[in-house]
Design a protein around this motif. Structure first.
Motif, mmCIF file in Angstrom:
data_model
loop_
_atom_site.group_PDB
_atom_site.id
_atom_site.type_symbol
_atom_site.label_atom_id
_atom_site.label_comp_id
_atom_site.label_asym_id
_atom_site.label_seq_id
_atom_site.Cartn_x
_atom_site.Cartn_y
_atom_site.Cartn_z
ATOM 1 N N GLU A 101 1.242 -6.271 8.855
ATOM 2 C CA GLU A 101 0.464 -6.598 8.037
ATOM 3 C C GLU A 101 0.060 -7.987 7.084
ATOM 4 O O GLU A 101 -0.717 -8.643 6.571
ATOM 5 N N VAL A 102 0.904 -7.640 5.805
ATOM 6 C CA VAL A 102 1.606 -8.693 4.816
ATOM 7 C C VAL A 102 1.406 -10.417 5.232
ATOM 8 O O VAL A 102 0.974 -10.940 4.613
ATOM 9 N N ASP A 141 -2.649 0.005 -3.578
ATOM 10 C CA ASP A 141 -3.284 -1.156 -2.754
ATOM 11 C C ASP A 141 -3.629 -2.152 -3.535
ATOM 12 O O ASP A 141 -4.273 -2.483 -4.198
ATOM 13 N N TYR A 142 -1.962 -3.484 -2.564
ATOM 14 C CA TYR A 142 -2.559 -4.538 -3.618
ATOM 15 C C TYR A 142 -2.272 -5.739 -2.202
ATOM 16 O O TYR A 142 -2.875 -6.828 -2.568
ATOM 17 N N THR A 143 -3.875 -5.136 -1.376
ATOM 18 C CA THR A 143 -4.106 -6.619 -0.141
ATOM 19 C C THR A 143 -4.770 -7.193 -0.891
ATOM 20 O O THR A 143 -4.691 -7.908 -0.369
ATOM 21 N N GLU A 144 -5.813 -6.982 -1.385
ATOM 22 C CA GLU A 144 -6.476 -8.718 -1.907
ATOM 23 C C GLU A 144 -5.861 -8.945 -2.638
ATOM 24 O O GLU A 144 -6.266 -10.591 -2.915
ATOM 25 N N LEU A 203 -2.208 -11.042 6.507
ATOM 26 C CA LEU A 203 -2.721 -11.382 4.833
ATOM 27 C C LEU A 203 -2.323 -12.391 4.490
ATOM 28 O O LEU A 203 -3.679 -14.019 4.171
ATOM 29 N N ARG A 212 1.151 -0.779 -0.115
ATOM 30 C CA ARG A 212 -0.255 0.161 -0.483
ATOM 31 C C ARG A 212 0.913 1.047 0.199
ATOM 32 O O ARG A 212 1.777 1.131 0.875
ATOM 33 N N ARG A 246 -4.314 -11.275 -0.293
ATOM 34 C CA ARG A 246 -4.654 -12.750 0.424
ATOM 35 C C ARG A 246 -4.849 -13.720 -0.437
ATOM 36 O O ARG A 246 -5.151 -14.387 -0.150
ATOM 37 N N HIS A 293 4.179 -2.573 9.181
ATOM 38 C CA HIS A 293 2.968 -2.710 7.298
ATOM 39 C C HIS A 293 3.722 -4.467 6.933
ATOM 40 O O HIS A 293 2.904 -5.130 6.234
#
Length: 276
Positions: free
Chosen positions: A221-222, A192-195, A225, A134, A198, A218
């Motif tokens: 956080e990755v 933002d590549y969060t999804e 995910l 992100r 995941r 951060h």
């Protein structure tokens, strides 16, 4: 495709591959299981020089100069990590590699991540180092510095290692301001590549320095995910992430010296060489 031999590195196979309209430069070092190695922004494969002998002892390491970097000339398209990831995937096909591991740092870490997201069937294991998923995770003062990167800064960078490298190896040394413009434009875009992260299907090692461009939280956080850090791992590892993912925060390092560190080489090899 042409092959030459560098006198300074007689065991290195130095070649170009035409992929997606890019004349992609790469070098192959060592022998063993294949590992694609991707450099950071404004660098080239040469930035792995301090740890390359360690990585190539037991692996065939394929150093790639990404679009517009090092010995790979720029083309008429943005510097976009998804496009560069497709270049790497095409190189894997070009070389006939069977699910090589992909290791990347900073810009290369983002590209490596996208190779695994977009082409999971082509990747064995993934190591993504110092790559934020992100833009908002990056420290505000770093975002401010990134906002000042443009071709206009080329004159002020003439005493930097990045400028020296580019002038020494680039097919068109005069393109350095253009590279700065493109890097600046790329860094200014929100992401933002969060999804996508995941849903990663490739066993992934997330690596960062303990004083990186984004806080250690951060990268935790990755890891979260990827089903990591959510419970006790268990006596037999039964509580570890289901996808085989792992996290390494390396002590005493920053974004700017992680790539030189024996610690980075050690955790990378430990992850890649473990039994599946």
């Amino acid at each position: 495709m042409t092959t030459t031999q560098r006198t300074a590195e007689p065991t290195a196979s130095v070649q170009y591959a035409e992929v997606n309209g890019v004349n992609l430069y790469y070098e192959a070092h060592g022998a063993g299981g294949p590992m694609i190695l991707l450099h950071g922004g404004l660098g080239s494969g040469e930035m792995f020089g301090p740890i390359l002998p360690t990585l190539a002892d037991g692996h065939q390491v394929i150093l790639v100069d990404l679009q517009g970097h090092g010995r790979t000339a720029d083309v008429d398209r943005p510097l976009d990590i998804t496009l560069m990831a497709d270049d790497v995937a095409a190189l894997i096909d070009h070389l006939g590699l069977e699910k090589p591991d992909v290791v990347g740092f900073s810009l290369g870490g983002g590209v490596a991540l996208q190779v695994a997201i977009r082409h999971p069937e082509k990747v064995g294991r993934l190591v993504s180092a110092s790559a934020n998923i992100r833009r908002s995770a990056i420290y505000p003062e770093m975002l401010q510095q990134q906002g000042q990167v443009s071709g206009a800064a080329a004159e002020f960078m003439k005493d930097t290692p990045m400028y020296e490298l580019y002038q020494r190896v680039a097919p068109r040394p005069e393109d350095f301001p253009r590279l700065l413009d493109k890097i600046g434009e790329a860094m200014a875009k929100d992401f933002d590549y969060t999804e996508q992260v995941r849903g990663l299907q490739v066993p992934t090692l997330v690596v960062a320095a303990d004083a990186d461009m984004a806080p250690p939280s951060h990268f935790v956080e990755v890891f979260n995910l990827l089903d990591g850090g959510l419970r006790d791992g268990g006596w037999a590892g039964e509580g570890r992430p289901k996808g085989g993912h792992a996290l390494a925060i390396l002590p005493g390092l920053t974004h700017y010296d992680l790539v030189d560190s024996p610690l980075f080489a050690a955790v990378t090899l430990a992850f890649l060489d473990q039994e599946s």
